[in-house]
Design a protein around this motif. Structure first.
Motif, short mmCIF file in Angstrom:
data_model
loop_
_atom_site.label_atom_id
_atom_site.label_comp_id
_atom_site.label_asym_id
_atom_site.label_seq_id
_atom_site.Cartn_x
_atom_site.Cartn_y
_atom_site.Cartn_z
N LEU A 81 0.68 -0.86 -0.01
CA LEU A 81 0.18 -0.04 -0.11
C LEU A 81 1.17 1.15 0.37
O LEU A 81 0.51 2.67 -0.60
CB LEU A 81 -0.68 0.02 1.26
CG LEU A 81 -1.98 -1.04 0.95
CD1 LEU A 81 -2.52 -1.55 2.80
CD2 LEU A 81 -3.31 -0.69 0.24
N ARG A 82 2.20 0.90 0.60
CA ARG A 82 2.60 2.61 0.66
C ARG A 82 3.34 2.92 -0.56
O ARG A 82 4.44 3.77 -0.89
CB ARG A 82 3.49 2.41 2.10
CG ARG A 82 2.92 2.55 3.29
CD ARG A 82 2.61 4.11 3.42
NE ARG A 82 2.28 4.31 4.86
CZ ARG A 82 0.98 5.07 5.22
NH1 ARG A 82 0.38 5.97 4.54
NH2 ARG A 82 0.19 5.20 6.37
N GLU A 83 4.17 1.52 -0.99
CA GLU A 83 4.66 2.07 -2.45
C GLU A 83 3.97 2.11 -3.17
O GLU A 83 4.44 2.94 -3.92
CB GLU A 83 5.81 0.20 -2.27
CG GLU A 83 6.77 0.01 -1.69
CD GLU A 83 7.09 -1.13 -2.16
OE1 GLU A 83 7.31 -2.23 -2.88
OE2 GLU A 83 8.51 -1.92 -1.41
N SER A 84 2.57 2.29 -3.62
CA SER A 84 1.47 2.50 -4.00
C SER A 84 1.13 3.90 -3.92
O SER A 84 0.24 4.16 -5.04
CB SER A 84 0.38 0.92 -4.38
OG SER A 84 1.25 0.22 -4.72
N GLY A 85 1.99 4.46 -3.23
CA GLY A 85 1.09 6.13 -2.94
C GLY A 85 0.16 5.79 -2.29
O GLY A 85 -0.47 7.33 -1.45
N TYR A 86 -0.25 4.92 -0.71
CA TYR A 86 -0.96 5.52 -0.17
C TYR A 86 -0.71 6.48 0.85
O TYR A 86 0.44 6.21 1.75
CB TYR A 86 -1.53 3.81 0.24
CG TYR A 86 -3.05 4.61 1.71
CD1 TYR A 86 -4.10 4.73 1.33
CD2 TYR A 86 -2.49 4.10 3.24
CE1 TYR A 86 -4.69 5.02 2.52
CE2 TYR A 86 -3.53 4.29 4.40
CZ TYR A 86 -4.68 5.07 3.68
OH TYR A 86 -5.75 5.21 4.67
N THR A 87 -1.54 7.60 0.84
CA THR A 87 -0.80 8.33 2.42
C THR A 87 -1.90 8.35 3.72
O THR A 87 -1.33 9.17 4.71
CB THR A 87 -0.68 9.74 1.83
OG1 THR A 87 -1.95 9.78 1.29
CG2 THR A 87 0.60 9.62 0.69
N GLY A 88 -2.65 8.07 3.28
CA GLY A 88 -3.42 7.85 4.31
C GLY A 88 -3.37 7.26 5.37
O GLY A 88 -2.19 5.99 6.08
N GLU A 89 -3.82 6.98 7.33
CA GLU A 89 -3.51 6.45 8.17
C GLU A 89 -3.83 4.93 7.64
O GLU A 89 -4.63 4.17 7.01
CB GLU A 89 -4.61 6.18 9.30
CG GLU A 89 -3.86 5.60 10.46
CD GLU A 89 -5.00 5.90 11.71
OE1 GLU A 89 -5.58 5.60 12.56
OE2 GLU A 89 -5.88 7.56 11.35
N LEU A 90 -2.48 3.84 8.64
CA LEU A 90 -2.86 2.94 8.20
C LEU A 90 -2.21 2.18 9.64
O LEU A 90 -1.15 1.70 9.94
CB LEU A 90 -1.38 2.41 7.33
CG LEU A 90 -1.34 0.94 7.11
CD1 LEU A 90 -2.18 0.77 6.08
CD2 LEU A 90 0.34 1.02 5.73
N ARG A 91 -3.21 0.89 9.85
CA ARG A 91 -3.66 0.94 11.10
C ARG A 91 -3.91 -0.29 11.65
O ARG A 91 -3.82 -1.42 10.51
CB ARG A 91 -4.71 1.47 11.85
CG ARG A 91 -5.10 0.66 13.76
CD ARG A 91 -6.30 1.62 13.67
NE ARG A 91 -6.71 2.26 13.76
CZ ARG A 91 -7.35 3.46 13.85
NH1 ARG A 91 -9.26 2.62 14.03
NH2 ARG A 91 -8.13 4.95 13.73
N ALA A 92 -2.47 -1.05 12.20
CA ALA A 92 -2.32 -2.11 12.67
C ALA A 92 -2.88 -2.66 14.19
O ALA A 92 -2.75 -1.98 15.00
CB ALA A 92 -0.32 -2.55 13.17
#
Length: 141
Positions: free
Chosen positions: A72-83
């Protein structure tokens, strides 16, 4: 589950995360939850409208969520990413390197200890989405 710990400065996303199937069936959700084994790449066409992606860790030894976060991050996602789920203090620095910036563990984690864990290692061995330079590149240019 305890209150999420956020390492972001933006506004907290209040909308609950829906399942991946529910997200794909509706047009207005801005938060989604990926369960272990679900393919994060399905979300790639929708990244621009998502404010929160929650990735479940059903057991501390299940590493599929790390791969989902990195994709997701490598694809450009910049929103909140929650574990969320079985998130342990020992994993937080590695999760952070893969792009997680919020945590909703099943058991409480002391935020001070979490910050210490994230800052513990000055050098890293692998390149990830956090853009830290691996030690081998520092040594060999």
């Amino acid at each position: 589950m305890v209150d999420p710990i956020r390492l972001r400065d933006d506004e907290v996303h209040e909308e609950p995360a829906v399942s991946l199937d529910s997200f794909l069936d509706q047009s207005n959700a801005t938060a989604v939850r990926i369960e272990a084994g679900e393919d994060a790449r399905i979300l790639l066409p929708f990244l621009d409208r998502l404010s929160l992606i929650e990735i479940d860790f059903p057991a501390f030894g299940d590493g599929r969520g790390y791969s989902a976060a990195q994709i997701l991050r490598e694809s450009g996602y910049t929103g909140e990413l929650r574990a969320s789920g079985d998130v342990l203090l020992d994993q937080v620095s590695h999760m952070r390197r893969c792009g997680f910036d919020a945590f909703a563990p099943d058991s409480p984690i002391n935020p001070k200890l979490m910050e210490e864990a994230i800052q513990r290692y000055e050098h890293v061995y692998q390149a990830t989405s956090d853009q830290r330079t691996p030690i081998w590149r520092l040594r060999h240019g």
